[in-house]
Design a protein around this motif. Structure first.
Motif, short mmCIF file in Angstrom:
data_model
loop_
_atom_site.label_atom_id
_atom_site.label_comp_id
_atom_site.label_asym_id
_atom_site.label_seq_id
_atom_site.Cartn_x
_atom_site.Cartn_y
_atom_site.Cartn_z
N UNK A 79 -0.70 -18.39 -71.98
CA UNK A 79 0.12 -18.09 -70.82
C UNK A 79 0.40 -19.35 -70.00
N UNK A 80 1.66 -19.55 -69.68
CA UNK A 80 2.08 -20.69 -68.86
C UNK A 80 2.39 -20.25 -67.45
N UNK A 81 2.97 -19.07 -67.28
CA UNK A 81 3.29 -18.57 -65.94
C UNK A 81 3.51 -17.07 -65.97
N UNK A 82 3.31 -16.44 -64.81
CA UNK A 82 3.52 -15.00 -64.67
C UNK A 82 4.29 -14.72 -63.40
N UNK A 83 5.06 -13.63 -63.41
CA UNK A 83 5.85 -13.28 -62.24
C UNK A 83 5.98 -11.78 -62.09
N UNK A 84 6.26 -11.36 -60.86
CA UNK A 84 6.44 -9.94 -60.53
C UNK A 84 7.80 -9.74 -59.88
N UNK A 85 8.39 -8.59 -60.16
CA UNK A 85 9.63 -8.19 -59.53
C UNK A 85 9.58 -6.71 -59.21
N UNK A 86 10.68 -6.20 -58.68
CA UNK A 86 10.75 -4.79 -58.30
C UNK A 86 10.85 -3.87 -59.49
N UNK A 87 11.07 -2.57 -59.25
CA UNK A 87 11.12 -1.57 -60.32
C UNK A 87 12.15 -1.92 -61.39
N UNK A 88 11.81 -1.56 -62.66
CA UNK A 88 12.68 -1.92 -63.76
C UNK A 88 13.08 -0.76 -64.65
N UNK A 89 13.00 0.47 -64.15
CA UNK A 89 13.41 1.61 -64.97
C UNK A 89 14.90 1.53 -65.24
N UNK A 90 15.27 1.45 -66.51
CA UNK A 90 16.66 1.23 -66.87
C UNK A 90 17.55 2.43 -66.58
N UNK A 91 16.95 3.60 -66.39
CA UNK A 91 17.75 4.78 -66.10
C UNK A 91 17.96 5.01 -64.61
#
Length: 304
Positions: A31-43
């Motif tokens: 692992x080089x880097x990790x990140x978080x974002x908001x919800x990702x439900x495609x529907x």
């Protein structure tokens, strides 16, 4: 490759609550880097918001700073016949925002990346997800070939965080009007809803997107731990529902069963209950934190 000659890959796990991204070395998986974002439900997530959430996670992981050879994204709602094309468009758009141009961009369902996160990155077996929503799948040669539930808050997701939250409100309403037993859930639900009155509870339930009810599931867990019989019964019923999802996949004794999500991941409040139930089927659940490691494992695979 960067100046050192190292190739990189990115794995994403875009779920109903948040999106996780991991940048890793292609050769070693380090692992080089990790990140978080908001919800990702495609529907359920609007297209513009989905692009934004993916870009947040990718940027934080460092995907725009190093050359990326392959990206695999696992999306809730991203299975065949679901939101796969929307997910692909959003992922492509997010990568373009960062100036990343990987040679391979692949969209998978969240069940496929979760299964690949299991011990040894298995290719065949079962996966069960229980977080905000709930779904089970059979995977063969790293592709989902059968699915059970994952039908969303209105039609399914039995045993999920949403399911528990909804059932908690129903239990309190029944206690208030005499249809059900008293429960310690009444106090925290009343505090959350601004008062322990039917109108308050119903207003809370219908006042925002229904999936928000998943936020109540920790109340059920805490009440059960404190000895409340109603809350413990809800956890038992949730585990029954999830075990039923596994049974519907026609399991074979001894085959891999990877489980993940807030309710079934390592230390999850339903993990022990589920283990008892699927143990009768000759299965032993392997809990994983999320599917991002599986997405990285799939991104590292050679193109077939």
């Amino acid at each position: 490759m960067d100046g050192s000659g190292i190739q990189y890959v990115v794995g994403l796990d875009a779920g109903g609550t948040r999106t996780r991204a991991r940048l890793a070395e292609a050769a070693t998986g380090r692992t080089v880097g990790e990140g978080l974002g908001g919800p990702g439900n495609a529907l359920s997530v609007p297209a513009e918001a989905l692009v934004r959430h993916l870009a947040e996670a990718l940027r934080e992981a460092g995907a725009g700073a190093l050359p990326v050879a392959a990206v695999v994204g696992g999306f809730a709602g991203g299975g065949p016949g679901g939101g796969r094309e929307k997910a692909r468009a959003a992922l492509t758009g997010a990568l373009a925002q960062l100036g990343a141009a990987p040679g391979r961009v692949e969209v998978r369902g969240d069940a496929e990346v979760a299964f690949a996160a299991g011990p040894g990155a298995p290719a065949d077996g079962l996966v069960l997800i229980a977080g905000t929503g709930a779904a089970g799948a059979r995977v063969r040669e790293r592709r989902m070939v059968a699915a059970v539930d994952g039908d969303g808050w209105l039609l399914g997701d039995a045993g999920s965080g949403f399911w528990l939250g909804r059932e908690a409100l129903r239990a309190v309403l029944r206690a208030l009007d005499g249809r059900g037993p008293e429960t310690a859930l009444a106090e925290p639900v009343g505090a959350l809803c601004g008062g322990l009155a039917k109108e308050r509870i119903v207003g809370y339930a219908y006042g925002a997107h229904p999936v928000r009810l998943a936020e109540l599931s920790p109340l059920v867990v805490r009440a059960a731990e404190a000895g409340d019989a109603v809350a413990a019964g809800l956890l038992d019923r949730a585990a029954d529902e999830l075990a039923g999802t596994v049974r519907a996949l026609r399991p074979v004794a001894g085959e891999p069963l990877v489980v993940t999500g807030g309710l079934l991941g390592p230390g999850g409040p339903l993990l022990g209950r589920l283990a008892e139930r699927v143990g009768e089927l000759g299965l032993r659940p392997s809990p994983v934190r999320d599917g991002v490691g599986g997405a990285v494992a799939l991104a590292r695979l050679p193109v077939s």
